[in-house]
Design a protein around this motif. Structure first.
Motif, PDB file in Angstrom:
ATOM      1  N   TYR A   6       0.852  -1.081   0.077  1.00 23.35           N
ATOM      2  CA  TYR A   6      -0.003   0.131  -0.095  1.00 23.35           C
ATOM      3  C   TYR A   6       0.726   1.027   0.030  1.00 23.35           C
ATOM      4  N   ARG A   7       0.124   2.373  -0.500  1.00 19.82           N
ATOM      5  CA  ARG A   7       0.866   3.707  -0.467  1.00 19.82           C
ATOM      6  C   ARG A   7       0.991   4.036   1.061  1.00 19.82           C
ATOM      7  N   ILE A   8       2.139   4.848   1.459  1.00 22.82           N
ATOM      8  CA  ILE A   8       2.743   5.198   2.714  1.00 22.82           C
ATOM      9  C   ILE A   8       1.478   6.013   3.325  1.00 22.82           C
ATOM     10  N   GLU A   9       0.864   7.104   2.693  1.00 21.92           N
ATOM     11  CA  GLU A   9      -0.131   7.895   3.435  1.00 21.92           C
ATOM     12  C   GLU A   9      -1.149   7.085   3.841  1.00 21.92           C
ATOM     13  N   ASN A  10      -1.532   6.377   3.213  1.00 21.57           N
ATOM     14  CA  ASN A  10      -2.707   5.317   3.299  1.00 21.57           C
ATOM     15  C   ASN A  10      -2.336   4.819   4.623  1.00 21.57           C
ATOM     16  N   ILE A  11      -1.345   4.043   4.738  1.00 24.27           N
ATOM     17  CA  ILE A  11      -0.813   3.217   6.052  1.00 24.27           C
ATOM     18  C   ILE A  11      -0.909   4.155   7.260  1.00 24.27           C
ATOM     19  N   ILE A  12      -0.241   5.464   7.025  1.00 24.52           N
ATOM     20  CA  ILE A  12      -0.040   6.366   8.059  1.00 24.52           C
ATOM     21  C   ILE A  12      -1.440   6.751   8.603  1.00 24.52           C
ATOM     22  N   ILE A  13      -2.527   7.061   7.993  1.00 24.76           N
ATOM     23  CA  ILE A  13      -3.880   7.415   8.204  1.00 24.76           C
ATOM     24  C   ILE A  13      -4.515   6.100   9.098  1.00 24.76           C
ATOM     25  N   ALA A  14      -4.205   5.013   8.534  1.00 24.69           N
ATOM     26  CA  ALA A  14      -4.625   3.773   9.253  1.00 24.69           C
ATOM     27  C   ALA A  14      -3.967   3.720  10.850  1.00 24.69           C
ATOM     28  N   VAL A  15      -2.581   3.916  10.801  1.00 23.05           N
ATOM     29  CA  VAL A  15      -2.088   3.954  12.134  1.00 23.05           C
ATOM     30  C   VAL A  15      -2.713   5.002  13.133  1.00 23.05           C
ATOM     31  N   ILE A  16      -2.902   6.210  12.646  1.00 25.31           N
ATOM     32  CA  ILE A  16      -3.574   7.420  13.148  1.00 25.31           C
ATOM     33  C   ILE A  16      -4.844   6.834  13.942  1.00 25.31           C
ATOM     34  N   LEU A  17      -5.664   6.398  12.907  1.00 24.44           N
ATOM     35  CA  LEU A  17      -7.066   5.816  13.302  1.00 24.44           C
ATOM     36  C   LEU A  17      -6.855   4.620  14.430  1.00 24.44           C
ATOM     37  N   ASN A  18      -5.918   3.991  14.324  1.00 22.47           N
ATOM     38  CA  ASN A  18      -5.832   3.091  15.189  1.00 22.47           C
ATOM     39  C   ASN A  18      -5.228   3.410  16.743  1.00 22.47           C
ATOM     40  N   VAL A  19      -4.574   4.589  16.678  1.00 20.27           N
ATOM     41  CA  VAL A  19      -4.062   5.210  17.780  1.00 20.27           C
ATOM     42  C   VAL A  19      -5.254   6.102  18.524  1.00 20.27           C
ATOM     43  N   ILE A  20      -6.174   6.649  17.798  1.00 22.09           N
ATOM     44  CA  ILE A  20      -7.444   7.035  18.241  1.00 22.09           C
ATOM     45  C   ILE A  20      -8.085   5.949  19.197  1.00 22.09           C
ATOM     46  N   ILE A  21      -8.314   4.735  18.390  1.00 20.84           N
ATOM     47  CA  ILE A  21      -9.164   3.733  19.291  1.00 20.84           C
ATOM     48  C   ILE A  21      -8.417   3.367  20.271  1.00 20.84           C
ATOM     49  N   ILE A  22      -6.838   3.175  20.190  1.00 13.02           N
ATOM     50  CA  ILE A  22      -6.103   2.894  21.445  1.00 13.02           C
ATOM     51  C   ILE A  22      -6.426   3.742  22.568  1.00 13.02           C
ATOM     52  N   PHE A  23      -6.424   5.090  22.447  1.00 15.34           N
ATOM     53  CA  PHE A  23      -6.606   6.026  23.280  1.00 15.34           C
ATOM     54  C   PHE A  23      -8.019   5.891  24.138  1.00 15.34           C
ATOM     55  N   ILE A  24      -8.896   5.726  23.324  1.00  9.80           N
ATOM     56  CA  ILE A  24     -10.491   5.727  23.675  1.00  9.80           C
ATOM     57  C   ILE A  24     -10.383   4.224  24.584  1.00  9.80           C
ATOM     58  N   VAL A  25      -9.913   3.148  24.101  1.00 10.20           N
ATOM     59  CA  VAL A  25     -10.045   1.925  25.157  1.00 10.20           C
ATOM     60  C   VAL A  25      -9.160   2.102  26.204  1.00 10.20           C
ATOM     61  N   LEU A  26      -7.871   2.789  26.263  1.00  8.55           N
ATOM     62  CA  LEU A  26      -7.237   2.934  27.472  1.00  8.55           C
ATOM     63  C   LEU A  26      -7.862   3.750  28.311  1.00  8.55           C
ATOM     64  N   LYS A  27      -8.513   4.834  27.940  1.00  9.94           N
ATOM     65  CA  LYS A  27      -9.143   5.747  28.576  1.00  9.94           C
ATOM     66  C   LYS A  27     -10.324   5.260  29.570  1.00  9.94           C
ATOM     67  N   THR A  28     -11.170   4.241  28.760  1.00  5.96           N
ATOM     68  CA  THR A  28     -12.337   3.817  29.375  1.00  5.96           C
ATOM     69  C   THR A  28     -12.278   2.209  29.995  1.00  5.96           C
ATOM     70  N   SER A  29     -10.922   1.800  30.188  1.00  5.51           N
ATOM     71  CA  SER A  29     -10.625   0.436  30.684  1.00  5.51           C
ATOM     72  C   SER A  29     -11.000   0.385  32.085  1.00  5.51           C
ATOM     73  N   SER A  30     -10.992   1.381  32.898  1.00  7.57           N
ATOM     74  CA  SER A  30     -11.313   1.706  34.178  1.00  7.57           C
ATOM     75  C   SER A  30     -12.975   1.143  34.528  1.00  7.57           C
ATOM     76  N   LYS A  31     -13.653   1.965  33.445  1.00  3.20           N
ATOM     77  CA  LYS A  31     -15.205   1.515  33.183  1.00  3.20           C
ATOM     78  C   LYS A  31     -15.497   0.182  32.776  1.00  3.20           C
ATOM     79  N   ILE A  32     -14.762  -0.389  31.911  1.00  4.27           N
ATOM     80  CA  ILE A  32     -15.069  -1.691  31.399  1.00  4.27           C
ATOM     81  C   ILE A  32     -14.688  -2.572  32.563  1.00  4.27           C
ATOM     82  N   GLU A  33     -13.530  -2.302  33.359  1.00  4.54           N
ATOM     83  CA  GLU A  33     -13.250  -3.076  34.581  1.00  4.54           C
ATOM     84  C   GLU A  33     -14.431  -3.014  35.576  1.00  4.54           C
TER      85      GLU A  33
END
Length: 195
Positions: free
Chosen positions: A130-157
């Motif tokens: 794949y083109r590098i710019e598309n991979i970078i956007i995919a990484v950024i989207l994953n980072v956003i989801i990672i942040f949301i999951v880390l932030k809400t992990s205590s609620k999930i607990e």
């Protein structure tokens, strides 16, 4: 710059499956207990930076050090193996130092749990397709989801409860152990083929 929604979505889904942040919730909860708290933003951003840097410099860094991608993945498999043993057996192999919050946010959370050998080697293989710019956007989207999951992990607990966490922790420990063994077996085989 050629953005391609299909490439972005495919790269995002592949990385999301490899990072498996949902499956790592029991580990996140456990690290939060050990460290007191986890800096979710810092962990997500550091993981994102590691992934983007590795996307550009991965092969160069590894070849400069005389380390192949397969050797790198085998080393990562050992780290995942020991984290899985901690989860399954309820033992502590990784000792925290004094700066526990910062340490837990970076190691082992940002690296190697999120930006680990699986995601880093995946990035190298995605780059060939794949083109590098598309991979970078995919990484950024994953980072956003990672942040949301880390932030809400205590609620999930709170929703799951202590017994639920213990059960999930052991189950995901076995899954993580299986991933570590698979990563090790696949890459050790490749190493022997190269030798």
């Amino acid at each position: 710059m050629q953005l391609n929604i299909k490439e972005i979505f495919t790269a995002f889904m592949i990385l999301f499956a490899v990072i498996d942040i949902i499956g790592n919730i029991p580990i996140v909860i456990d690290l939060r207990k050990k460290a007191g708290r986890i800096e979710s933003g810092k962990a997500a951003v550091i993981a994102g930076i590691i992934m983007v840097l590795f996307l550009f410099l991965g092969k160069t860094i590894l070849s400069f050090l005389g380390v192949g991608v397969n050797s790198f993945a085998v080393a990562g498999a050992f780290i995942l193996f020991f984290i899985a043993l901690e989860m399954i057996l309820g033992i502590t192999l990784y000792k925290q130092d004094e700066s526990t919050t910062m340490t837990a946010s970076v190691f082992p959370l940002a690296f190697p749990l999120i930006a680990g050998p699986g995601s880093l080697t995946t990035l190298l293989s995605l780059r060939s397709e794949y083109r590098i710019e598309n991979i970078i956007i995919a990484v950024i989207l994953n980072v956003i989801i990672i942040f949301i999951v880390l932030k809400t992990s205590s609620k999930i607990e709170r929703m799951i409860g202590q017994n639920g966490i213990n059960i999930i922790r052991k189950v995901f420990g076995v899954i993580l152990l299986a991933i570590a063994v698979k990563l090790f077996a696949h890459n050790i085989k490749a190493l022997f083929e190269l030798a």
